[in-house]
Design a protein around this motif. Structure first.
Motif, PDB file in Angstrom:
ATOM      1  N   PHE A   1      11.737 -61.250 -25.816  1.00  0.00           N
ATOM      2  CA  PHE A   1      10.718 -62.244 -25.689  1.00  0.00           C
ATOM      3  C   PHE A   1      11.583 -63.652 -24.944  1.00  0.00           C
ATOM      4  O   PHE A   1      12.248 -63.457 -24.884  1.00  0.00           O
ATOM      5  N   PHE A   2      10.024 -64.495 -24.854  1.00  0.00           N
ATOM      6  CA  PHE A   2      10.757 -65.658 -24.337  1.00  0.00           C
ATOM      7  C   PHE A   2      11.428 -66.215 -24.677  1.00  0.00           C
ATOM      8  O   PHE A   2      11.605 -66.658 -25.896  1.00  0.00           O
ATOM      9  N   SER A   3      12.755 -67.218 -24.181  1.00  0.00           N
ATOM     10  CA  SER A   3      13.741 -67.835 -24.841  1.00  0.00           C
ATOM     11  C   SER A   3      13.056 -69.159 -25.711  1.00  0.00           C
ATOM     12  O   SER A   3      12.615 -69.506 -25.200  1.00  0.00           O
ATOM     13  N   GLY A   4      13.486 -69.190 -27.109  1.00  0.00           N
ATOM     14  CA  GLY A   4      13.017 -70.200 -27.606  1.00  0.00           C
ATOM     15  C   GLY A   4      11.885 -69.779 -28.145  1.00  0.00           C
ATOM     16  O   GLY A   4      11.578 -71.263 -29.048  1.00  0.00           O
ATOM     17  N   ARG A   5      11.682 -68.909 -28.091  1.00  0.00           N
ATOM     18  CA  ARG A   5       9.583 -68.937 -28.653  1.00  0.00           C
ATOM     19  C   ARG A   5       9.804 -67.646 -29.069  1.00  0.00           C
ATOM     20  O   ARG A   5       8.720 -66.334 -28.871  1.00  0.00           O
ATOM     21  N   CYS A   6      10.463 -66.872 -29.917  1.00  0.00           N
ATOM     22  CA  CYS A   6      10.674 -66.011 -30.719  1.00  0.00           C
ATOM     23  C   CYS A   6      11.258 -66.283 -32.114  1.00  0.00           C
ATOM     24  O   CYS A   6      11.930 -67.387 -32.189  1.00  0.00           O
ATOM     25  N   ALA A   7      10.933 -65.613 -33.063  1.00  0.00           N
ATOM     26  CA  ALA A   7      11.028 -66.363 -34.432  1.00  0.00           C
ATOM     27  C   ALA A   7      11.269 -64.193 -35.012  1.00  0.00           C
ATOM     28  O   ALA A   7      10.355 -63.490 -34.787  1.00  0.00           O
ATOM     29  N   GLU A   8      12.250 -63.667 -35.736  1.00  0.00           N
ATOM     30  CA  GLU A   8      12.437 -63.166 -36.294  1.00  0.00           C
ATOM     31  C   GLU A   8      11.893 -63.235 -38.412  1.00  0.00           C
ATOM     32  O   GLU A   8      11.879 -64.394 -38.512  1.00  0.00           O
ATOM     33  N   ILE A   9      11.232 -62.049 -38.866  1.00  0.00           N
ATOM     34  CA  ILE A   9      10.576 -62.349 -39.841  1.00  0.00           C
ATOM     35  C   ILE A   9      11.454 -61.919 -41.245  1.00  0.00           C
ATOM     36  O   ILE A   9      11.700 -60.422 -41.075  1.00  0.00           O
ATOM     37  N   PHE A  10      11.952 -62.140 -42.735  1.00  0.00           N
ATOM     38  CA  PHE A  10      12.670 -61.840 -43.412  1.00  0.00           C
ATOM     39  C   PHE A  10      11.722 -62.230 -44.758  1.00  0.00           C
ATOM     40  O   PHE A  10      10.427 -63.160 -44.314  1.00  0.00           O
TER      41      PHE A  10
ATOM     42  N   LYS B   1       4.985 -64.874 -50.414  1.00  0.00           N
ATOM     43  CA  LYS B   1       5.455 -66.573 -50.041  1.00  0.00           C
ATOM     44  C   LYS B   1       6.342 -66.790 -49.352  1.00  0.00           C
ATOM     45  O   LYS B   1       6.812 -66.103 -49.335  1.00  0.00           O
ATOM     46  N   VAL B   2       6.260 -67.726 -48.676  1.00  0.00           N
ATOM     47  CA  VAL B   2       7.338 -68.288 -47.795  1.00  0.00           C
ATOM     48  C   VAL B   2       8.987 -69.130 -48.944  1.00  0.00           C
ATOM     49  O   VAL B   2       8.331 -68.959 -49.676  1.00  0.00           O
ATOM     50  N   GLY B   3       9.784 -68.563 -48.302  1.00  0.00           N
ATOM     51  CA  GLY B   3      10.734 -68.303 -49.585  1.00  0.00           C
ATOM     52  C   GLY B   3      12.176 -69.399 -48.571  1.00  0.00           C
ATOM     53  O   GLY B   3      12.046 -69.325 -47.232  1.00  0.00           O
ATOM     54  N   SER B   4      13.338 -69.454 -48.818  1.00  0.00           N
ATOM     55  CA  SER B   4      14.227 -70.470 -48.146  1.00  0.00           C
ATOM     56  C   SER B   4      15.161 -69.531 -47.090  1.00  0.00           C
ATOM     57  O   SER B   4      16.289 -69.839 -46.573  1.00  0.00           O
ATOM     58  N   ARG B   5      14.974 -68.284 -47.291  1.00  0.00           N
ATOM     59  CA  ARG B   5      15.943 -67.130 -46.583  1.00  0.00           C
ATOM     60  C   ARG B   5      15.249 -66.539 -45.341  1.00  0.00           C
ATOM     61  O   ARG B   5      16.115 -65.840 -44.521  1.00  0.00           O
ATOM     62  N   GLU B   6      14.060 -67.234 -45.316  1.00  0.00           N
ATOM     63  CA  GLU B   6      13.657 -67.587 -43.707  1.00  0.00           C
ATOM     64  C   GLU B   6      14.098 -67.736 -43.065  1.00  0.00           C
ATOM     65  O   GLU B   6      14.567 -68.988 -42.602  1.00  0.00           O
ATOM     66  N   GLY B   7      14.193 -66.926 -41.323  1.00  0.00           N
ATOM     67  CA  GLY B   7      14.609 -67.257 -40.476  1.00  0.00           C
ATOM     68  C   GLY B   7      13.840 -66.967 -39.142  1.00  0.00           C
ATOM     69  O   GLY B   7      13.855 -66.019 -38.949  1.00  0.00           O
ATOM     70  N   TYR B   8      15.140 -67.389 -37.964  1.00  0.00           N
ATOM     71  CA  TYR B   8      14.599 -67.715 -36.852  1.00  0.00           C
ATOM     72  C   TYR B   8      15.547 -67.480 -35.877  1.00  0.00           C
ATOM     73  O   TYR B   8      16.965 -67.912 -36.101  1.00  0.00           O
ATOM     74  N   HIS B   9      15.538 -66.633 -34.684  1.00  0.00           N
ATOM     75  CA  HIS B   9      16.685 -66.425 -34.142  1.00  0.00           C
ATOM     76  C   HIS B   9      16.439 -65.286 -32.693  1.00  0.00           C
ATOM     77  O   HIS B   9      14.954 -65.083 -32.939  1.00  0.00           O
ATOM     78  N   ILE B  10      17.329 -65.431 -31.465  1.00  0.00           N
ATOM     79  CA  ILE B  10      16.362 -65.597 -29.939  1.00  0.00           C
ATOM     80  C   ILE B  10      16.390 -63.918 -29.531  1.00  0.00           C
ATOM     81  O   ILE B  10      17.286 -63.311 -29.851  1.00  0.00           O
ATOM     82  N   HIS B  11      15.474 -63.330 -29.160  1.00  0.00           N
ATOM     83  CA  HIS B  11      15.745 -61.842 -29.204  1.00  0.00           C
ATOM     84  C   HIS B  11      14.713 -61.263 -27.796  1.00  0.00           C
ATOM     85  O   HIS B  11      13.979 -62.812 -26.671  1.00  0.00           O
ATOM     86  N   SER B  12      16.035 -60.613 -27.397  1.00  0.00           N
ATOM     87  CA  SER B  12      16.154 -60.733 -25.733  1.00  0.00           C
ATOM     88  C   SER B  12      14.574 -60.384 -24.507  1.00  0.00           C
ATOM     89  O   SER B  12      14.031 -60.416 -23.531  1.00  0.00           O
TER      90      SER B  12
END
Length: 533
Positions: A487-496, A474-485
């Motif tokens: 992928f296109f800047s601003g259009r990338c998410a890291e999966i937690f 399930k979706v939880g509060s600890r998931e977050g997103y950050h930029i990765h080289s």
């Protein structure tokens, strides 16, 4: 398994009788070998280069025999014949009384001893300081010139990388300064063996002393069959830089003791101690009952370096007994086989991802350094990639650390297909890991790509949501997103998942798309699925 090619008529002559193809195939099977192919030099050339190139080639029948990788003693006609004759209970010369008493790892050189004089010196010099006439050449070359000369040689070019980048090259001289060889590349022409050769000098150089001893013992035992007094050799004194001296070859015999009960239990037979000793003797392991219970003493000759443990002796007993002669029995323990949890999860995901409209792809585990580094905007040192020490092609230099390049290359090969292209792959990547005994580990990954006139980030995001739904995360509060080289800047998410990063998703950077020869936007998702078990 390595394959040995031998001329049929010469083989039969050495064995002392002729066999039909079927009979020899059965003999090979009984001895633990496999007659892989019956062919000829002409047929081989015709298949590989065409009929025009095959004209004039020999029609002599060749047997291609698959030999177990650990049986170094069977990799030549002499060893093969010796092993088969003993297996068939035919008498051969007794090596025990005569022989014993009186290339990135190993390189071997054979020389006409009468053309050179000892003592011989094994040293290293700068390439420009080495000059000699190499085997089958008409003039002298420096070592630097030889490297250029052999870059186009179909055989020797594969070994140049071993020393070509080193400041000094290994070289062997005799007492008169004549070059015997520049291991592991080429021998000198001066000491080459001819039909007039009567005394053979064998030199063996290596980066591993154990391998050197094994190879030297094997070469000596096979060559010695043709000596004026069969199975006799003259040892050589070797002086090391620290002043210590050793005599080679060692040709060491050793003895092992084991019980007949151990062999009977492991193989699944019920034979007497004397019968098992006979079986082992047929495999060139002279054995006899010691008289102490069911104990058997086994003598292991220098030709059987593959025998390391009692289990190796047990295996030879099973081969001599005949696997087809072992009575089939029901196992004493009752078990039910189950699929590995990771593979079961993989299969379930594959079905649902296909149902979601994605097509599965299957790519090579090996790839080029460029695929996992330069094309993705990374440095190869950052990838934790396991490298192939001697790659045969630039396409297979490293084990992949990500599934993404393989899918992008699949897209490039199918870009003429109707859009959109939706692909996925669930397979292993290989990552360096110092905590593992082999220095690396496999990791099961899931990767998907969407290729269309628009990036389709929402499609990939939806696929992630569906995957998480299937995995009951399930979706939880600890998931977050950050930029990765990548992928296109601003259009990338890291999966937690449960606070731990398991992957990324996003729109690929235009530079990455261009490097893989694609022309339209592409979004991708890649994640580790082992954490969901």
């Amino acid at each position: 398994m390595p394959t040995v090619g031998v001329k049929r008529d010469i083989l039969f002559s050495a064995l002392g009788r002729a066999y039909s193809d079927e009979e020899f195939d059965e003999l090979c099977f009984e001895f633990g070998l496999e007659l892989d192919e019956i062919t000829s030099e002409k047929e081989i050339i015709s298949k590989e280069q065409g009929d025009s190139k095959a004209s004039g080639a020999s029609d002599v029948i060749l047997y291609k025999i698959d030999v177990p990788a650990n049986r170094y003693d069977l990799l030549c006609l002499e060893g093969l014949v010796r092993g088969l004759r003993v297996f068939k209970n035919k008498k051969v010369e007794n090596m025990t009384s005569t022989l014993c008493r009186k290339r990135s790892l190993v390189a071997i050189g054979t020389h006409d001893l009468d053309t050179i004089s000892g003592p011989f010196m094994y040293t290293a010099k700068a390439p420009t300081d080495i000059s000699f006439k190499p085997l089958n050449q008409t003039k002298e070359y420096t070592a630097t010139q030889l490297m250029s000369l052999y870059k186009t040689d179909s055989h020797l070019r594969h070994y140049l990388h071993i020393i070509e980048d080193k400041p000094v090259y290994p070289i062997i001289y005799d007492s008169n300064g004549i070059v015997l060889s520049m291991p592991p590349i080429i021998n000198g022409d001066h000491s080459k063996i001819s039909l007039k050769t009567r005394n053979v000098f064998i030199e063996c150089t290596a980066t591993d002393l154990t391998k050197a001893k094994i190879v030297l013992d094997m070469m000596v035992t096979m060559f010695s069959e043709y000596c004026a007094q069969p199975f006799t050799v003259e040892e050589t004194e070797v002086v090391y830089p620290d002043g210590k001296t050793y005599m080679y070859p060692e040709l060491a015999y050793r003895k092992e003791k084991l019980s007949a009960e151990f062999i009977n239990r492991k193989v699944g037979i019920n034979e007497s101690t004397e019968r098992i000793a006979q079986l082992l003797t047929r495999m060139c392991l002279f054995s006899q009952a010691t008289g102490s219970g069911d104990e058997i003493e086994v003598e292991i000759p220098p030709t059987r370096s593959d025998v390391i443990h009692a289990c190796d002796i047990m295996e030879d007993a099973a081969i001599a007994y005949g696997f087809n002669n072992i009575t089939r029995t029901t196992p004493r323990s009752y078990t039910v086989a189950n699929q590995l949890p990771l593979n079961k999860l993989t299969e379930l995901l594959r079905q649902d991802l296909a149902a979601a409209g994605f097509t599965e792809a299957l790519n090579f585990v090996l790839c080029s350094q460029e695929d996992i580094a330069d094309k993705l905007g990374k440095k190869i040192s950052e990838t934790r990639a396991a490298h192939i020490s001697n790659p045969k092609t630039a396409e297979f230099q490293v084990a992949r650390t990500t599934l993404l390049p393989g899918l992008l290359k699949t897209l490039a090969a199918n870009r003429k297909m109707p859009l959109p292209l939706k692909l996925f792959e669930i397979s292993d990547v290989v990552l360096k890991d110092n905590t593992k005994d082999v220095g690396a580990r496999n990791s099961r990954r899931f990767c998907a790509v969407y290729y269309n006139k628009s990036p389709g980030f929402e499609v990939i995001h939806g696929l992630l949501d569906r995957t998480m739904q299937l995995l009951e995360v399930k979706v939880g509060s600890r998931e977050g997103y950050h930029i990765h080289s990548t992928f296109f800047s601003g259009r990338c998410a890291e999966i937690f998942v449960h606070g731990k990063s398991v992957g990324h998703l996003g729109v690929l950077h235009p530079d990455v798309i261009e490097r893989f020869e694609l022309t339209m936007p592409c979004s991708a998702l890649e994640m580790d699925i082992e954490l969901f078990l």
